[in-house]
Design a protein around this motif. Structure first.
Motif, PDB file in Angstrom:
ATOM      1  N   LYS A  45       1.004  -1.240  -0.053  1.00 47.82           N
ATOM      2  CA  LYS A  45       0.092   0.291  -0.020  1.00 47.82           C
ATOM      3  C   LYS A  45       0.846   1.178  -0.020  1.00 47.82           C
ATOM      4  O   LYS A  45       1.894   1.345   0.864  1.00 47.82           O
ATOM      5  CB  LYS A  45      -0.961  -0.111   1.176  1.00 47.82           C
ATOM      6  CG  LYS A  45      -2.038  -1.100   1.213  1.00 47.82           C
ATOM      7  CD  LYS A  45      -2.871  -0.778   2.315  1.00 47.82           C
ATOM      8  CE  LYS A  45      -4.371  -1.609   2.120  1.00 47.82           C
ATOM      9  NZ  LYS A  45      -5.317  -1.437   3.064  1.00 47.82           N
ATOM     10  N   ASN A  47       1.410   4.720   1.275  1.00 43.89           N
ATOM     11  CA  ASN A  47       1.195   5.645   2.143  1.00 43.89           C
ATOM     12  C   ASN A  47       1.591   7.055   1.757  1.00 43.89           C
ATOM     13  O   ASN A  47       2.265   7.115   0.705  1.00 43.89           O
ATOM     14  CB  ASN A  47       1.479   5.394   3.600  1.00 43.89           C
ATOM     15  CG  ASN A  47       3.119   5.213   3.638  1.00 43.89           C
ATOM     16  OD1 ASN A  47       3.572   5.957   2.874  1.00 43.89           O
ATOM     17  ND2 ASN A  47       3.500   4.581   4.450  1.00 43.89           N
ATOM     18  N   LEU A  48       1.302   8.077   2.619  1.00 40.99           N
ATOM     19  CA  LEU A  48       1.636   9.526   2.152  1.00 40.99           C
ATOM     20  C   LEU A  48       3.144   9.571   2.281  1.00 40.99           C
ATOM     21  O   LEU A  48       3.500  10.262   1.414  1.00 40.99           O
ATOM     22  CB  LEU A  48       0.996  10.418   3.071  1.00 40.99           C
ATOM     23  CG  LEU A  48       1.147  11.988   2.831  1.00 40.99           C
ATOM     24  CD1 LEU A  48       0.596  12.149   1.549  1.00 40.99           C
ATOM     25  CD2 LEU A  48       0.715  12.742   4.244  1.00 40.99           C
ATOM     26  N   GLU A  49       3.647   8.957   3.054  1.00 41.89           N
ATOM     27  CA  GLU A  49       5.465   8.962   3.213  1.00 41.89           C
ATOM     28  C   GLU A  49       5.891   8.494   1.889  1.00 41.89           C
ATOM     29  O   GLU A  49       6.853   9.375   1.314  1.00 41.89           O
ATOM     30  CB  GLU A  49       5.905   8.320   4.239  1.00 41.89           C
ATOM     31  CG  GLU A  49       7.355   8.577   4.356  1.00 41.89           C
ATOM     32  CD  GLU A  49       7.881   7.667   5.614  1.00 41.89           C
ATOM     33  OE1 GLU A  49       9.166   7.395   5.762  1.00 41.89           O
ATOM     34  OE2 GLU A  49       7.155   6.980   6.364  1.00 41.89           O
ATOM     35  N   ILE A  68      -4.995   9.383  -4.290  1.00 44.34           N
ATOM     36  CA  ILE A  68      -5.423   8.565  -2.999  1.00 44.34           C
ATOM     37  C   ILE A  68      -6.366   9.582  -2.369  1.00 44.34           C
ATOM     38  O   ILE A  68      -7.105   9.065  -1.435  1.00 44.34           O
ATOM     39  CB  ILE A  68      -4.013   8.452  -2.204  1.00 44.34           C
ATOM     40  CG1 ILE A  68      -3.268   7.329  -2.647  1.00 44.34           C
ATOM     41  CG2 ILE A  68      -4.378   8.281  -0.739  1.00 44.34           C
ATOM     42  CD1 ILE A  68      -2.188   7.156  -1.899  1.00 44.34           C
TER      43      ILE A  68
END
Length: 99
Positions: A45, A47-49, A68
């Motif tokens: 997945k 993620n924002l990072e 997203i």
């Protein structure tokens, strides 16, 4: 999962358009080439990072990679509309900028 596939495909397409290798991307992110490949192949997945690191390396906005934000964006939009409706119903003046 469909959105993740699109994100991975977009990352690959943008990376290739800049003539960058997976090895380069992985090095810049501080991860293995296999871990980076898993991102492009949607095995992990995003993620924002991860999204932020990749967009920084590619010098693009995160939204250029994938939306997203559609998951939270619609949620925020729905909450915004609910709040405005509540304000109107409760007789609270809604600032013009919010309409």
């Amino acid at each position: 999962m469909k959105e993740l596939n699109i994100c991975g495909q977009n990352i690959r397409k943008i990376r290739r358009s800049r003539d960058l290798t997976q090895e380069y991307m992985a090095f810049e992110m501080g991860i293995s080439q296999k871990a980076y490949s898993d991102i492009e192949n949607s095995k992990v997945k995003i993620n924002l990072e991860i999204l932020t690191k990749i967009s920084d390396i590619l010098e693009i906005k995160p939204s250029d990679i994938c939306s997203i934000s559609h998951k939270c964006g619609n949620d925020f939009e729905d909450k915004y509309h609910d709040l405005v409706a509540y304000m109107k119903k409760s007789g609270i003046e809604v600032p013009k900028e919010l309409l």
